[in-house]
Design an enzyme around this catalytic site. Structure first.
Site, PDB file in Angstrom:
ATOM      1  N   ASP B 389      -3.183  12.078  -3.075  1.00  0.00           N
ATOM      2  CA  ASP B 389      -2.001  12.221  -2.233  1.00  0.00           C
ATOM      3  C   ASP B 389      -0.720  11.886  -2.996  1.00  0.00           C
ATOM      4  O   ASP B 389       0.218  11.342  -2.431  1.00  0.00           O
ATOM      5  CB  ASP B 389      -2.129  11.358  -0.968  1.00  0.00           C
ATOM      6  CG  ASP B 389      -2.458   9.921  -1.286  1.00  0.00           C
ATOM      7  OD1 ASP B 389      -2.535   9.584  -2.489  1.00  0.00           O
ATOM      8  OD2 ASP B 389      -2.638   9.127  -0.348  1.00  0.00           O
ATOM      9  N   ASP B 470      -7.630  -2.271  -5.394  1.00  0.00           N
ATOM     10  CA  ASP B 470      -6.335  -2.600  -6.005  1.00  0.00           C
ATOM     11  C   ASP B 470      -5.952  -4.053  -5.731  1.00  0.00           C
ATOM     12  O   ASP B 470      -5.384  -4.724  -6.588  1.00  0.00           O
ATOM     13  CB  ASP B 470      -5.241  -1.623  -5.569  1.00  0.00           C
ATOM     14  CG  ASP B 470      -5.159  -1.444  -4.073  1.00  0.00           C
ATOM     15  OD1 ASP B 470      -6.127  -1.799  -3.367  1.00  0.00           O
ATOM     16  OD2 ASP B 470      -4.125  -0.958  -3.596  1.00  0.00           O
TER      17      ASP B 470
END
Lengths: 461, 649
Positions: B389, B470
Site C-alpha cells: 500500500d 515493526d
C-alpha cells in the site's frame, strides 16, 4: 517391331525399378544417419567417423544464444576431456583456425552447456527464435530448492534444464543457481508424466541424474573447431569436481515433522550457541579448504543436519570427519593461526587420531580421523585418564555435498546408515545426556594405549 | 508398377532362367531379351528385400528407443494430473441470485460464487462481474451504500468494467440509504428498471450485460420502515458469446499476451484492459548513473489487496533505476488475483501459507519473506522491504543509491528508510535533507543482511506471540541504540485505507497529508555528515546558528514562529528524563503531526520545518543538547489533557 517394343518396355521398367531401388537405399541411409547423427552431408571433416551435424547444431545454438546475449559455457565432459589434453595450445592460440574438426565432430547425442540463472532474464523470445531456427525444445521445471526449507512458501517452479534438439543432435543446457554458501547448484532432471520420454535418449545425459554442487568457475573464451565458446579455465579441475559433485538436499520435510514433535529451543542460550557453532564451522571450513583437506560433518553435527537441518543447540561442539589419508601436519598450525588453539590431541596418525580445538566461549571443534578397512571405516576415541581406546565402526560411505548453515559442506551420501551406526535406530529422539564411551551403538573397546606412549597419544592443553 | 510385385512362387523358376540366360546368351537374341526380363524382375526382388529390411530395422530401433526411455529420470512422485474441467461447449449459463436481509448468494451453473450470511457484515450492494465468454468470475465487490460515499466507489468501479461483461447485483440488508441519483442513473443505464426507485430496506437482484441486454431483475419492496422486503430469488439464463468477441484485438506481442491473460481473468483495473489505447504495463524509466542498489533485491510484502498491489507496482516499476529482476512479491495466502497482478507486470511472486492470526500472521509473513529473499539472492548484502500500500517516489532508488553506503560502513545504523513519520505537508520542506532518528519508521526501508541473519531471524517472534513485527523491531533489545537514516521529505506514500491496523478515519488523520517527493534526481546534500560523529558536529553547528524562539508565546500558535523563510529556529521543551515525552506529545498534537507514540527523535531532539524554516525542538534537561539553552529561557511545558487512551498503530 514387337520385339523392340517389348525390349523398350522392359528397359523402361528396369530403369524405374532401379530408380525406385536407389530411392529406397537413399531413404534407408538417411534413416540410419538420423539414428547415429549425420543428417547434413559431410561439409567438414573428410575423415570417416566425423560428424558435422553436431558441429552445425552447436554453431546454430551458439548463434541463437549470442543473439539473445545469454552467456553460456561448455561443460560437456567428453569435449572438455579432449580440450584438456590440448589446453596449452588452445590457450596460446585463441583465434587460430583449426585444421580439422577435433572436438565438435565426434558423433554424440548431446553437447552440454551451462547457464547461470542470474545472467539472463528468462525471455520467451529465445524460444520463439529457437523454433524459427528449427530447434525443438524441452524445459524441465521443478521446485525452487532455495525455498524448499520453507514449507509454507509456494515458490514458483524454476527451470532446471533445457534441451534444444535439431535433427539428430541435442543441446543440453543445464541451469545453475547461486545458493547461500557461495556455490552453484544444478537440479536433477526429472520428467513429469505428460512429458515426451523419447524426446532424446535421456539416459545418456551427463548431468541430471542427481543434483550437483560446484564452485563458481573462472571462464575462458576459446576458439575450438572455429567456434568461439566459453569453457572453465581449468577443464581438468572442473572434470574432477564433476566426478563427485552429487548434492543432497536437506530433508526439510522430515525436519519440520521433527520440530512438530520436539519444538525447537528458542532460548537466548540456544540462539547464541547456534550463532557460535555456525561461525566456528565457517572458520573451520575456511581453514581446511585452504589446506585442501576434505572433511565432512560427523557425529552430532551430522545428526543435526540430517534430523533437523540445523545445529543441535544442546550439542555444545562441532564435529568434523577427515580421512586419515588426507591428514596434513599443517592442520594444527593452520587452526592455531585462525585463532583456534589445540585443546587436545589423542592417538597418532597411524592409529585413532583425534584433534580438538578450542573455539569461542567453550564451543569446541572436534576433528575425527577415519581409517578405511576393506569392509568398513572406523575412527578412534581415547579416554584421557585411563588410556583406554575405543573404536567406532561405520559402514563404507562416499561423500556428497550439501548446504548447512549457509555453507557448502560434505556429508556421507549414505547419511542414514552413518547416523544409525553412530546413534542407533532411535536417532530421531533427542537425547540430552550422551556418553561418547558408551552411548554410541557402534562403539567397540579397543584395548589400552601402552603407558610409554601416553605422552604422545594423550596430549591435553 | 504394382503388377511387377514379384510372386514368391515363381522365384525358383526365375533363378533357373537367370542361369539359363547365360547359356542362351551366345546362341540367340531371344536369350538377351529374356535376360533383360529376368534382370528387371531381380531388381524388383531386391527392392522388396530392402523394403522389408527397412521396415524391420525401423521397428527394432523404435523398440530399443522405448526400452531406453529414461526410467531414471522419471519424476518420483507420480503427480496425478488433475483432470481439467472439460471445456464446456455450453452456450448458456444458469444464474441464480438471492437477496434478503441476512443472506445473499449467487450461483452460476450450480456453483456458488458468492455466499454471505455472516451477521453484521456484507451490508449493501454486492456486485459480481462474469466473463461473457467463459462465465468465470472476474471481480467480486460489495459496496456498503447504506454508508456515505460508497455509491461513488461503486460508480467508479462500474465505469471501469469493460463493455460486454455480465454484471450481477444483489442487496444484503440495506443498500439504498446513501445510494445517490448518480449511482441510480448508472444502474438505470445498465438496464435496471427498479434502481431509480430503490428505497429503504428493499430487496433487489439484477443480472445484465454491460452495454447490452438485461437477463433478469427482481425486486421486493419493504412494506414499512421497520421491516425488510421479502427475500427475492432470481433465476435466469445468460447466453455466452465467443471468446474472440470477449477479447480485445491488441497487437501480438509478449506484453499483450500478459495483458490478455490478465484482462480475461479479472475486472476493475480500468484502462489497462481498454481495447483502444490501453495503459502501458512496461515503463522503462531512465536508468540511474552509478546505481548502487541495482543488485539489491526488493521484497514486496502483500496480502489480498490486489488493487493496491497494482497501484504500488506501477509506481515501483516507474521509479528511476528500478531493476524488475530483483523484485519478488510475497503474497500472504493463496490468493489468485494478487498473483495475476504480479504476472501482469512480468514479476515473480511467491505465495505464503498463512500462519497464525492477525498481527502474528503479518509478522510470520515478514519473516518468511525476508528469509526467502536472502535465500533467493545469496549474494545480496541488503534487501529493500516494501509494502503493497505504498506509492514509490520517482527518485526512491536514487535516494537509496546515494545513502546505502552509510548502512554498510556505519555500525551505529539500523536501517535506511524512505519514510519520515513527521514529514507532513506543513512540516517537511527539503528533499535533499536527511536525518538520523532513533525510531524505525518502516514503510519502504533497507535491511542489512547481517542484521537479519545474525540478530533478527534467530529470535524472530514465534507465531503464538501476537506481536507487530515493526513494534518488535523498535524494541531496545533489538535496536540496541542504533539509528535509522530518513529523508525530510518521504520517498514513499502510504495510501492504504483498508488494512489490519488501518481505517478511513485513521488514514485521513495521520497519512493523507504526508509529504511525498515528486522531484526526480534529487541530489542529497549532507550524506557524509550523517555518520555518527559527523552528525553530532552537524547538530552542534545547527544549534549554534539557530535563533532561540520567544518562549513566552504559545508554541501551538502559528505566530510562535516568525513569518520568515529559510531560517533556523530552536525551542526548548521540558523533558525530565529520556522517556519523558509528555510535552512533546502535546506539541505533536497541536502541530498535527504523529502523536500516537514518539517518532523521529534523536537524543531528545526533533527536527522539522515550520513555515519553511528549520525548526528544532530540544528536550531539557534529558537531551545532551540542553547545554545550548540560554539560561534565561525556561523550557516550555504543556499540560496533557485528562487521561485518554489513544490507539497505537
Amino acid at each position: 517391331m514387337q520385339k523392340i517394343n517389348k525390349n523398350v518396355v522392359l528397359a523402361l521398367l528396369s530403369l524405374t525399378s532401379l530408380v525406385f531401388l536407389l530411392f529406397q537405399l537413399y531413404y534407408y541411409k538417411f534413416y540410419l544417419s538420423q539414428k547415429n547423427g549425420a543428417v547434413f552431408s559431410k561439409v567438414r571433416g573428410s575423415q570417416s567417423g566425423q560428424d558435422s551435424t553436431r558441429w552445425h547444431v552447436v554453431r546454430k545454438f551458439l548463434g541463437l544464444i549470442s543473439s539473445h546475449n545469454i552467456p553460456v559455457y561448455l561443460i560437456d565432459p567428453l569435449i572438455l576431456g579432449l580440450v584438456d589434453k590440448d589446453i596449452e595450445q588452445i590457450r596460446s592460440s585463441p583465434d587460430g583456425p583449426s585444421p580439422e574438426c577435433k572436438y565438435f565432430c565426434a558423433p554424440r547425442d548431446f553437447t552440454t552447456f551451462a547457464l547461470l540463472d542470474k545472467t539472463w532474464k528468462h525471455e520467451v523470445g529465445l524460444f520463439r527464435t529457437a523454433e524459427k531456427m528449427g530447434f525443438q525444445w524441452l524445459k524441465i521445471l521443478n521446485k525452487d530448492p532455495r525455498l524448499d526449507g520453507m514449507d509454507d512458501l509456494s515458490g514458483i517452479e524454476i527451470p532446471l534444464h533445457y534441451i534444444f534438439k535439431l535433427a539428430s543432435h541435442a543441446i543440453h543446457l543445464v541451469v545453475f543457481y547461486e545458493r547461500s554458501g557461495n556455490y552453484l547448484w544444478h537440479g536433477p532432471l526429472r520428467l513429469k508424466q505428460h512429458m515426451d520420454r523419447k524426446f532424446v535418449p535421456f539416459r545418456k545425459l551427463h548431468f541430471g541424474r542427481y543434483p550437483g554442487a560446484y564452485e563458481k568457475p573462472e571462464l575462458l573464451l576459446v576458439s575450438i573447431d572455429d567456434l568461439k565458446v566459453q569453457i572453465p579455465k581449468n577443464p581438468s579441475s572442473f572434470l574432477e569436481e564433476m566426478s563427485h559433485s552429487r548434492f543432497l538436499e536437506c530433508r526439510y520435510r522430515e525436519a519440520r515433522a521433527f520440530f512438530q514433535l520436539y519444538p525447537d529451543d528458542a532460548s537466548v542460550d540456544a540462539v547464541e550457541f547456534r550463532k557460535k557453532a555456525k561461525s566456528l564451522l565457517h572458520l573451520a571450513a575456511l581453514t581446511l579448504n585452504n589446506l585442501g583437506v576434505k572433511f565432512w560433518l560427523s557425529s552430532g553435527t551430522c545428526l543435526g543436519w540430517y534430523r533437523q537441518c540445523n545445529v543441535i543447540p544442546h550439542s555444545k561442539d562441532v564435529d568434523l570427519g577427515v580421512f586419515i589419508k588426507d591428514y596434513k601436519a599443517d592442520i594444527i598450525p593452520a587452526f592455531q593461526k585462525a585463532g583456534l588453539p589445540l585443546k587436545h590431541k589423542f592417538g597418532k596418525v597411524e592409529d585413532s587420531l583425534e584433534l580438538s580445538f578450542q573455539g569461542e566461549d567453550d564451543v569446541k571443534l572436534d576433528i575425527f580421523f577415519f581409517y578405511e578397512e576393506d569392509d568398513h571405516i572406523w575412527n578412534g576415541g581415547t579416554q584421557a585418564k585411563s588410556g583406554k581406546k575405543f573404536k567406532y565402526l561405520f559402514p563404507k560411505f562416499t561423500l556428497c555435498w550439501t548446504e548447512f548453515v549457509e555453507l557448502k559442506v560434505h556429508v556421507p551420501c549414505e547419511t542414514r546408515q552413518y547416523v544409525e551406526a553412530n546413534y542407533g535406530p532411535d536417532w530421531k529422539v533427542p537425547v540430552k545426556t550422551w556418553d561418547w564411551k558408551s552411548s554410541p551403538s557402534n562403539v567397540q573397546y579397543n584395548g589400552v594405549w601402552p603407558v610409554n606412549e601416553w605422552d604422545d597419544v594423550i596430549q591435553i592443553y | 508398377m504394382d503388377e511387377w510385385k514379384p510372386n514368391p512362387a515363381i522365384k525358383p523358376h526365375k533363378k533357373r532362367s537367370w542361369y539359363l540366360a547365360w547359356k542362351y546368351k551366345l546362341m540367340n537374341q531371344r536369350a538377351l531379351r529374356k535376360l533383360c526380363q529376368t534382370g528387371a524382375v531381380l531388381f524388383l526382388l531386391v527392392t522388396v528385400i530392402v523394403n522389408i529390411k527397412l521396415i524391420l530395422d525401423t521397428r527394432r530401433a523404435a523398440y530399443e528407443e522405448e526400452e531406453e526411455s529414461a526410467q531414471d529420470y522419471d519424476d518420483e512422485m507420480l503427480n496425478v494430473e488433475v483432470p481439467r474441467h472439460p471445456v464446456s461447449n455450453k452456450k448458456v449459463l444458469d444464474v441464480e441470485v438471492y437477496s434478503s436481509r441476512s443472506k445473499v448468494y449467487v450461483a452460476v451453473d450450480g456453483t456458488t460464487v458468492l455466499e454471505d450470511e455472516a451477521r453484521e457484515q456484507g451490508r449493501g450492494i454486492h456486485v459480481i462481474v462474469l466473463n461473457q465468454a467463459t462465465g468465470h468470475v472476474m471481480a467480486k465487490r460489495v459496496f456498503d451504500t447504506y454508508s456515505p460515499h460508497e455509491d461513488e466507489a461503486m460508480v467508479l468501479f462500474l465505469n471501469m468494467v469493460a463493455r460486454g461483461r455480465i454484471l450481477i447485483f444483489t442487496i444484503k440488508d440495506e443498500g439504498s440509504f446513501h445510494l445517490k441519483d448518480t449511482a441510480k442513473n448508472v444502474l438505470k443505464s445498465l438496464g435496471s428498471q427498479v434502481a431509480p426507485f430503490l428505497s429503504w430496506r428493499d430487496m433487489w437482484t439484477f443480472v445484465g450485460k454491460k452495454g447490452g441486454e438485461v437477463y433478469g431483475e427482481k425486486h421486493a419492496k419493504s412494506p414499512a420502515l421497520s421491516t425488510w422486503g421479502d427475500p427475492v430469488l432470481l433465476k435466469t439464463e445468460v447466453h455466452l458469446t465467443s471468446v474472440e468477441d470477449a477479447e480485445c484485438r491488441w497487437p501480438d506481442t509478449e506484453l499483450n499476451h500478459r495483458r490478455k491473460r490478465f484482462c480475461s481473468k479479472v475486472e476493475g483495473y480500468g484502462s489497462v484492459c481498454s481495447c483502444k489505447d490501453p495503459t502501458p504495463i512496461e515503463f522503462n524509466p531512465d536508468p540511474l548513473k552509478d546505481n548502487k542498489v541495482f543488485d539489491v533485491p526488493v521484497a514486496v510484502i502483500a496480502g489480498n489487496r490486489p488493487n493496491y498491489l497494482y497501484r504500488m507496482l506501477r509506481s515501483l516499476l516507474s521509479a528511476q533505476g528500478v531493476n524488475p529482476q530483483m523484485i519478488t512479491v510475497f503474497i500472504d495466502g493463496y490468493y489468485e488475483e494478487p498473483m495475476d497482478v504480479v504476472e501482469l507486470f512480468g514479476l515473480s511472486g511467491i505465495q505464503h501459507t498463512p500462519i497464525s492470526i492477525k498481527n502474528a500472521r503479518v509478522s510470520q509473513h515478514y519473516k518468511a519473506s525476508l528469509t526467502a529473499t536472502f535465500n533467493l539472492f545469496p549474494d545480496a548484502k541488503f534487501a529493500v522491504v516494501l509494502e503493497e500500500d505504498l506509492d514509490i517516489s520517482v527518485d526512491f532508488f536514487s535516494f537509496l543509491s546515494q545513502s546505502i553506503h552509510l548502512l554498510e560502513e556505519d555500525e551505529s545504523l539500523y536501517c535506511v528508510s524512505a519514510w519520515n513519520d513527521q514529514g507532513y505537508e506543513h512540516t517537511a520542506e527539503d528533499p535533499s535533507l536527511l536525518y538520523r532518528v532513533e525510531t524505525m519508521p518502516g514503510l519502504g526501508w533497507v535491511l542489512r543482511k547481517s542484521l537479519y541473519k545474525d540478530e533478527l531471524e534467530p529470535k524472530w517472534p514465534t507465531p503464538e506471540k501476537l506481536w507487530d513485527w515493526d513494534m518488535w523491531m523498535r524494541m531496545p533489545e533489538q535496536r540496541k541504540g542504533r539509528e535509522c537514516i530518513i529523508p525530510d521529505v518521504s520517498r514513499s506514500y502510504h495510501f492504504g485505507i483498508v488494512g489490519l491496523n488501518m481505517n478511513g478515519y485513521f488514514h485521513e488523520a495521520y497519512f493523507k497529508k504526508h509529504k511525498f517527493n515528486t522531484v526526480p534526481n534529487v541530489q542529497l546534500k549532507n550524506v557524509e555528515s550523517l555518520r555518527k560523529d559527523a552528525y553530532e558536529a552537524e547538530i552542534h553547528r545547527l544549534l549554534g546558528e539557530a535563533e532561540v524562539l520567544d518562549h513566552s508565546k504559545n508554541a501551538c500558535e502559528d505566530s510562535f514562529v516568525p513569518d520568515t523563510e529559510g531560517r533556523v529556529y530552536v525551542m526548548f521543551i521540558r523533558m525530565e528524563q529520556e522517556a519523558d515525552f509528555t510535552t512533546w506529545t502535546q506539541l505533536a498534537k497541536c502541530l498535527h503531526i504523529w502523536d500516537l507514540d514518539v517518532r523521529g527523535n534523536h537524543k531528545g531532539l526533533w527536527r522539522l520545518f515550520r513555515k519553511k524554516n528549520h525548526f528544532l525542538v530540544v528536550g531539557v534537561p534529558a537531551s545532551p543538547y540542553s547545554s545550548k539553552k540560554p539560561s534565561s529561557v525556561t523550557p516550555i511545558y504543556i499540560e496533557p489533557p485528562a487521561k485518554e487512551e489513544g490507539a497505537v498503530a
